[in-house]
Design a protein around this motif. Structure first.
Motif, short mmCIF file in Angstrom:
data_model
loop_
_atom_site.label_atom_id
_atom_site.label_comp_id
_atom_site.label_asym_id
_atom_site.label_seq_id
_atom_site.Cartn_x
_atom_site.Cartn_y
_atom_site.Cartn_z
N MET A 18 0.83 -1.21 0.00
CA MET A 18 0.00 0.00 0.00
C MET A 18 0.86 1.25 0.00
O MET A 18 0.58 2.21 -0.73
CB MET A 18 -0.96 -0.01 1.19
CG MET A 18 -2.10 -0.98 1.04
SD MET A 18 -3.46 -0.75 2.22
CE MET A 18 -2.68 -1.18 3.76
N TYR A 21 2.37 1.58 -3.51
CA TYR A 21 1.38 2.08 -4.47
C TYR A 21 1.07 3.55 -4.23
O TYR A 21 0.86 4.31 -5.16
CB TYR A 21 0.09 1.26 -4.41
CG TYR A 21 0.23 -0.12 -5.03
CD1 TYR A 21 0.99 -0.32 -6.18
CD2 TYR A 21 -0.40 -1.21 -4.46
CE1 TYR A 21 1.12 -1.58 -6.73
CE2 TYR A 21 -0.27 -2.48 -5.02
CZ TYR A 21 0.49 -2.65 -6.15
OH TYR A 21 0.62 -3.89 -6.70
N TYR A 26 -1.03 6.26 -6.60
CA TYR A 26 -2.38 5.78 -6.37
C TYR A 26 -2.98 6.52 -5.17
O TYR A 26 -2.28 6.88 -4.24
CB TYR A 26 -2.40 4.27 -6.10
CG TYR A 26 -2.06 3.44 -7.30
CD1 TYR A 26 -3.07 2.96 -8.13
CD2 TYR A 26 -0.75 3.15 -7.63
CE1 TYR A 26 -2.77 2.19 -9.25
CE2 TYR A 26 -0.44 2.39 -8.75
CZ TYR A 26 -1.45 1.92 -9.55
OH TYR A 26 -1.15 1.17 -10.65
N GLU A 30 -8.06 3.81 -4.45
CA GLU A 30 -7.42 2.66 -5.08
C GLU A 30 -6.78 1.74 -4.04
O GLU A 30 -6.82 0.52 -4.18
CB GLU A 30 -6.35 3.12 -6.09
CG GLU A 30 -6.92 3.72 -7.34
CD GLU A 30 -7.16 5.22 -7.22
OE1 GLU A 30 -6.88 5.80 -6.15
OE2 GLU A 30 -7.62 5.80 -8.21
N LEU A 31 -6.21 2.33 -2.99
CA LEU A 31 -5.63 1.51 -1.93
C LEU A 31 -6.69 0.70 -1.21
O LEU A 31 -6.47 -0.46 -0.84
CB LEU A 31 -4.86 2.38 -0.93
CG LEU A 31 -3.62 3.09 -1.47
CD1 LEU A 31 -2.98 3.93 -0.38
CD2 LEU A 31 -2.63 2.12 -2.06
N TYR A 34 -7.51 -2.18 -3.39
CA TYR A 34 -6.45 -3.18 -3.29
C TYR A 34 -6.59 -3.98 -2.00
O TYR A 34 -6.49 -5.21 -2.01
CB TYR A 34 -5.08 -2.49 -3.35
CG TYR A 34 -3.93 -3.44 -3.19
CD1 TYR A 34 -3.52 -4.25 -4.24
CD2 TYR A 34 -3.25 -3.55 -1.98
CE1 TYR A 34 -2.47 -5.15 -4.09
CE2 TYR A 34 -2.20 -4.43 -1.82
CZ TYR A 34 -1.82 -5.23 -2.88
OH TYR A 34 -0.78 -6.10 -2.73
N GLY A 37 -9.51 -6.40 -2.23
CA GLY A 37 -9.18 -7.52 -3.10
C GLY A 37 -8.20 -8.49 -2.45
O GLY A 37 -8.34 -9.71 -2.58
N TYR A 38 -7.23 -7.94 -1.75
CA TYR A 38 -6.24 -8.77 -1.06
C TYR A 38 -6.92 -9.64 0.00
O TYR A 38 -6.68 -10.84 0.10
CB TYR A 38 -5.20 -7.86 -0.41
CG TYR A 38 -3.98 -8.55 0.11
CD1 TYR A 38 -2.85 -8.71 -0.68
CD2 TYR A 38 -3.93 -9.03 1.42
CE1 TYR A 38 -1.71 -9.32 -0.20
CE2 TYR A 38 -2.80 -9.65 1.92
CZ TYR A 38 -1.69 -9.79 1.11
OH TYR A 38 -0.56 -10.41 1.60
#
Length: 82
Positions: A18, A21, A26, A30-31, A34, A37-38
């Motif tokens: 993070m 990114y 980002y 967006e973080l 992420y 999703g992770y």
């Protein structure tokens, strides 16, 4: 607090990514995507117990909300003057 060594490794990988990114440009939206999703990947893979993933999620959310984690740290170098 995370206590399982494997969960700690996932947390370190996640938070390092993070920050990386963030420095690549980002934003926080967006973080967050992420992060979601992770965590979804960890849940579907079953590599951690569900309670460990929930704890990892709480700690990662706390990390993401603390904006000081994403600030540039200026390093001071010594300069010798003769």
């Amino acid at each position: 607090m995370l206590q399982d060594s494997q969960a700690i490794r996932y947390y370190q990988h996640l938070t390092d990514a993070m920050v990386d990114y963030w420095h690549r440009g980002y934003g926080f939206n967006e973080l967050r995507l992420y992060l979601n999703g992770y965590l979804a990947g960890l849940r579907s893979a079953g590599v951690l117990e569900p309670y460990q993933v929930n704890r990892l999620e709480e700690e990662s959310e706390r990390f993401l909300r603390d904006r000081s984690n994403f600030e540039e740290v200026e390093t001071q170098t010594e300069v010798d003057f003769y």
